[in-house]
Motif scaffolding. Sequence first.
Motif, PDB file in Angstrom:
ATOM      1  N   LYS A   1       0.830  -1.204   0.000  1.00 53.98           N
ATOM      2  CA  LYS A   1       0.000   0.000   0.000  1.00 53.98           C
ATOM      3  C   LYS A   1       0.865   1.255   0.000  1.00 53.98           C
ATOM      4  O   LYS A   1       0.545   2.235  -0.659  1.00 53.98           O
ATOM      5  CB  LYS A   1      -0.920   0.006   1.218  1.00 53.98           C
ATOM      6  CG  LYS A   1      -2.034  -1.002   1.132  1.00 53.98           C
ATOM      7  CD  LYS A   1      -2.873  -0.974   2.406  1.00 53.98           C
ATOM      8  CE  LYS A   1      -3.904  -2.080   2.386  1.00 53.98           C
ATOM      9  NZ  LYS A   1      -4.613  -2.189   3.649  1.00 53.98           N
ATOM     10  N   GLN A   2       1.960   1.227   0.756  1.00 55.09           N
ATOM     11  CA  GLN A   2       2.810   2.407   0.898  1.00 55.09           C
ATOM     12  C   GLN A   2       3.468   2.818  -0.409  1.00 55.09           C
ATOM     13  O   GLN A   2       3.724   3.982  -0.635  1.00 55.09           O
ATOM     14  CB  GLN A   2       3.866   2.178   1.975  1.00 55.09           C
ATOM     15  CG  GLN A   2       3.278   2.058   3.362  1.00 55.09           C
ATOM     16  CD  GLN A   2       4.293   1.600   4.388  1.00 55.09           C
ATOM     17  OE1 GLN A   2       5.459   1.381   4.092  1.00 55.09           O
ATOM     18  NE2 GLN A   2       3.840   1.423   5.624  1.00 55.09           N
ATOM     19  N   VAL A   3       3.763   1.846  -1.256  1.00 54.20           N
ATOM     20  CA  VAL A   3       4.459   2.184  -2.503  1.00 54.20           C
ATOM     21  C   VAL A   3       3.677   1.793  -3.743  1.00 54.20           C
ATOM     22  O   VAL A   3       4.122   2.025  -4.852  1.00 54.20           O
ATOM     23  CB  VAL A   3       5.861   1.533  -2.562  1.00 54.20           C
ATOM     24  CG1 VAL A   3       6.772   2.111  -1.516  1.00 54.20           C
ATOM     25  CG2 VAL A   3       5.784   0.037  -2.471  1.00 54.20           C
TER      26      VAL A   3
ATOM     27  N   HIS B   1      10.527  -1.687   0.079  1.00 51.24           N
ATOM     28  CA  HIS B   1      10.161  -0.907  -1.111  1.00 51.24           C
ATOM     29  C   HIS B   1      10.790  -1.496  -2.372  1.00 51.24           C
ATOM     30  O   HIS B   1      10.184  -1.506  -3.433  1.00 51.24           O
ATOM     31  CB  HIS B   1      10.527   0.572  -0.943  1.00 51.24           C
ATOM     32  CG  HIS B   1      11.992   0.846  -0.939  1.00 51.24           C
ATOM     33  ND1 HIS B   1      12.772   0.677   0.191  1.00 51.24           N
ATOM     34  CD2 HIS B   1      12.819   1.241  -1.924  1.00 51.24           C
ATOM     35  CE1 HIS B   1      14.027   0.973  -0.110  1.00 51.24           C
ATOM     36  NE2 HIS B   1      14.085   1.311  -1.376  1.00 51.24           N
ATOM     37  N   GLU B   2      12.007  -2.016  -2.260  1.00 47.09           N
ATOM     38  CA  GLU B   2      12.668  -2.641  -3.413  1.00 47.09           C
ATOM     39  C   GLU B   2      12.008  -3.978  -3.750  1.00 47.09           C
ATOM     40  O   GLU B   2      11.831  -4.331  -4.924  1.00 47.09           O
ATOM     41  CB  GLU B   2      14.162  -2.826  -3.124  1.00 47.09           C
ATOM     42  CG  GLU B   2      14.955  -3.252  -4.330  1.00 47.09           C
ATOM     43  CD  GLU B   2      16.448  -3.352  -4.046  1.00 47.09           C
ATOM     44  OE1 GLU B   2      17.114  -4.102  -4.770  1.00 47.09           O
ATOM     45  OE2 GLU B   2      16.942  -2.706  -3.106  1.00 47.09           O
TER      46      GLU B   2
ATOM     47  N   THR C   1       8.823  -3.260  -5.611  1.00 50.40           N
ATOM     48  CA  THR C   1       9.138  -2.851  -6.978  1.00 50.40           C
ATOM     49  C   THR C   1       9.541  -4.052  -7.822  1.00 50.40           C
ATOM     50  O   THR C   1       9.091  -4.205  -8.962  1.00 50.40           O
ATOM     51  CB  THR C   1      10.257  -1.781  -6.972  1.00 50.40           C
ATOM     52  OG1 THR C   1       9.816  -0.667  -6.189  1.00 50.40           O
ATOM     53  CG2 THR C   1      10.594  -1.323  -8.373  1.00 50.40           C
ATOM     54  N   GLN C   2      10.387  -4.920  -7.260  1.00 53.14           N
ATOM     55  CA  GLN C   2      10.799  -6.131  -7.974  1.00 53.14           C
ATOM     56  C   GLN C   2       9.584  -7.011  -8.278  1.00 53.14           C
ATOM     57  O   GLN C   2       9.432  -7.511  -9.387  1.00 53.14           O
ATOM     58  CB  GLN C   2      11.806  -6.936  -7.144  1.00 53.14           C
ATOM     59  CG  GLN C   2      13.190  -6.350  -7.087  1.00 53.14           C
ATOM     60  CD  GLN C   2      13.905  -6.454  -8.422  1.00 53.14           C
ATOM     61  OE1 GLN C   2      13.812  -7.440  -9.142  1.00 53.14           O
ATOM     62  NE2 GLN C   2      14.629  -5.408  -8.763  1.00 53.14           N
ATOM     63  N   MET C   3       8.745  -7.212  -7.277  1.00 53.10           N
ATOM     64  CA  MET C   3       7.585  -8.087  -7.442  1.00 53.10           C
ATOM     65  C   MET C   3       6.641  -7.547  -8.515  1.00 53.10           C
ATOM     66  O   MET C   3       6.162  -8.288  -9.363  1.00 53.10           O
ATOM     67  CB  MET C   3       6.841  -8.236  -6.110  1.00 53.10           C
ATOM     68  CG  MET C   3       5.663  -9.166  -6.167  1.00 53.10           C
ATOM     69  SD  MET C   3       6.099 -10.898  -6.291  1.00 53.10           S
ATOM     70  CE  MET C   3       6.535 -11.218  -4.583  1.00 53.10           C
ATOM     71  N   CYS C   4       6.372  -6.253  -8.477  1.00 58.58           N
ATOM     72  CA  CYS C   4       5.438  -5.670  -9.436  1.00 58.58           C
ATOM     73  C   CYS C   4       6.000  -5.654 -10.858  1.00 58.58           C
ATOM     74  O   CYS C   4       5.238  -5.687 -11.822  1.00 58.58           O
ATOM     75  CB  CYS C   4       5.039  -4.265  -9.001  1.00 58.58           C
ATOM     76  SG  CYS C   4       4.004  -4.267  -7.511  1.00 58.58           S
TER      77      CYS C   4
END
Length: 186
Positions: free
Chosen positions: A39-41, A136-137, A140-143
């Motif tokens: 949710k945060q990112v 957060h990384e 980003t990697q997962m998405c």
Amino acid sequence: AIAVLANTPHTIQDVVQYAGLPSSRAIMVPHVAELDQFKQVFHRVSSIKKRDYFQWTTNLGPHKNHELTLEALNSYYESGGSLRCHVTGVGSDYLDPKTKVNEGELAPHVVAARMLVASRPSLRENINFLGNIPNHEYVTQMCGANFLLHNVIMDNGTLCAVEAAYGGTPTLSSDYPPMRYLSERY
């Protein structure tokens, strides 16, 4: 034990059948998915386009089936597979033969996995060992991944698959009762 807490019906059955605990003392508790990190990112990463890799989130447990997975990845790459593999998770950087560690302190299956990667050019060229990365990384990697690879012999299920789904990334998973339970539940 006064009671045993478990988070899938399959684990409750194991506790009763193999450990001999009366079913009245085996208590099912819910999984806790930490989706707050998404949710945060998510607003920032929701526009991320899928890139040329898949994500393999693992740890050093022997049930994670590293050698068989690496053999399968080697076959994939040698037959022309083009998606790179990003490996994340606690201790997963120890699977990388370039990571400096005292191999005498590693479990034999981890040493075997390191040797396999070191001996196969296609694995060395196509796998990025990212290790335990910040939330957060990880998001980003997962998405950005085409899919999440979840390969195990057996475990209690992984909430990484739930996180992947939340981020719009499909999961390729071993088929076993706790993962079927998570799939139905989430």
